[in-house]
Scaffold this motif. Structure first.
Motif, PDB file in Angstrom:
ATOM      1  N   ILE A 258      38.398  59.251   5.198  1.00  0.00           N
ATOM      2  CA  ILE A 258      39.262  58.694   6.244  1.00  0.00           C
ATOM      3  C   ILE A 258      38.381  58.164   7.365  1.00  0.00           C
ATOM      4  N   TYR A 259      38.522  56.886   7.657  1.00  0.00           N
ATOM      5  CA  TYR A 259      37.770  56.286   8.760  1.00  0.00           C
ATOM      6  C   TYR A 259      38.269  56.877  10.075  1.00  0.00           C
ATOM      7  N   ILE A 260      37.341  57.288  10.950  1.00  0.00           N
ATOM      8  CA  ILE A 260      37.753  57.891  12.226  1.00  0.00           C
ATOM      9  C   ILE A 260      37.234  57.111  13.431  1.00  0.00           C
TER      10      ILE A 260
ATOM     11  N   ASN B  80      54.438  64.357  16.067  1.00  0.00           N
ATOM     12  CA  ASN B  80      53.687  64.739  17.263  1.00  0.00           C
ATOM     13  C   ASN B  80      52.271  65.190  16.954  1.00  0.00           C
ATOM     14  N   THR B  81      51.864  65.152  15.703  1.00  0.00           N
ATOM     15  CA  THR B  81      50.530  65.552  15.300  1.00  0.00           C
ATOM     16  C   THR B  81      49.659  64.312  15.234  1.00  0.00           C
ATOM     17  N   THR B  82      48.440  64.399  15.756  1.00  0.00           N
ATOM     18  CA  THR B  82      47.532  63.262  15.683  1.00  0.00           C
ATOM     19  C   THR B  82      46.520  63.466  14.566  1.00  0.00           C
ATOM     20  N   LEU B  83      45.932  62.386  14.132  1.00  0.00           N
ATOM     21  CA  LEU B  83      44.891  62.433  13.117  1.00  0.00           C
ATOM     22  C   LEU B  83      43.759  63.359  13.571  1.00  0.00           C
ATOM     23  N   GLU B  84      43.344  63.214  14.815  1.00  0.00           N
ATOM     24  CA  GLU B  84      42.242  64.024  15.332  1.00  0.00           C
ATOM     25  C   GLU B  84      42.558  65.511  15.282  1.00  0.00           C
TER      26      GLU B  84
ATOM     27  N   PHE C  54      33.249  58.024   8.962  1.00  0.00           N
ATOM     28  CA  PHE C  54      34.402  58.508   8.218  1.00  0.00           C
ATOM     29  C   PHE C  54      34.243  60.005   7.963  1.00  0.00           C
ATOM     30  N   VAL C  55      35.363  60.664   7.754  1.00  0.00           N
ATOM     31  CA  VAL C  55      35.374  62.093   7.454  1.00  0.00           C
ATOM     32  C   VAL C  55      35.851  62.251   6.023  1.00  0.00           C
TER      33      VAL C  55
ATOM     34  N   VAL D 234      42.355  66.663  11.558  1.00  0.00           N
ATOM     35  CA  VAL D 234      40.989  66.642  11.032  1.00  0.00           C
ATOM     36  C   VAL D 234      40.108  67.671  11.737  1.00  0.00           C
ATOM     37  N   ASP D 235      40.223  67.791  13.055  1.00  0.00           N
ATOM     38  CA  ASP D 235      39.373  68.726  13.799  1.00  0.00           C
ATOM     39  C   ASP D 235      39.484  70.148  13.272  1.00  0.00           C
TER      40      ASP D 235
END
Length: 175
Positions: A107-109, A26-30, A114-115, A33-34
């Protein structure tokens, strides 16, 4: 009584493990990273106290339920190769910054950004096509299999907001 306590203990351990797996799904990449922007760079760092580049990518992917090694060249051995034009959010992007081999990962966002954890700056967004540094050192990209990222790729594409404050042109000038 001993069997009851042991059974409850084991059930608790199983529930905690299931909770962690459920949290990763249930966790998103955003979201992951945020929470990490601004964490300082730290050589060999693997926590919110400080990251090196591969410690950062390993931390993010661990939160998404994927175990990666703590080394950019080793991370390059995982996943499926992706052409630069076909990048999707969550793809790992690799660079040769030492003149010899793969020595940096991010990591491409989306939106050409990328971050990564960059020495001297910490966790920031950077344009992949930066003509002065990153574009010249780009080696390749890999897509890592993750249920979280695959689900995201299947949803309709929306624009990713780039945190403008973290882009090089919006950073305070060093004195």
């Amino acid at each position: 009584m001993r069997k009851v306590v042991l059974s409850l203990f084991m059930a608790g351990l199983l529930a905690m493990g299931a909770g962690a797996a459920h949290a990763a799904e249930n966790t998103t990449l955003e979201e992951v990273v945020d929470d990490l922007y601004g964490v300082p760079y730290k050589s060999s760092g693997t926590s919110k106290k400080g990251f090196d580049c591969s410690g950062f990518t390993r931390y993010v992917f661990d939160a998404l339920g994927v175990d990666l090694p703590h080394n950019s060249a080793s991370q390059y051995e995982y996943g499926t190769e992706v052409a630069r034009k076909d990048l999707q959010p969550g793809d790992l992007v690799f660079f040769n910054t030492n003149g010899r081999s793969i020595s940096h990962v991010g990591i491409y966002i989306g939106d050409g950004t990328f971050v990564h954890s960059e020495s001297g700056r910490g966790v920031v967004n950077t344009k992949l096509n930066d003509p002065y540094y990153w574009s010249k050192r780009f080696v390749g990209a890999k897509r890592i299999s993750s249920p979280v990222l695959e689900a995201k790729a299947d949803t309709p594409k929306k624009e990713n907001a780039v945190q403008a404050a973290s882009l090089p042109e919006n950073q305070p000038k060093k004195k």
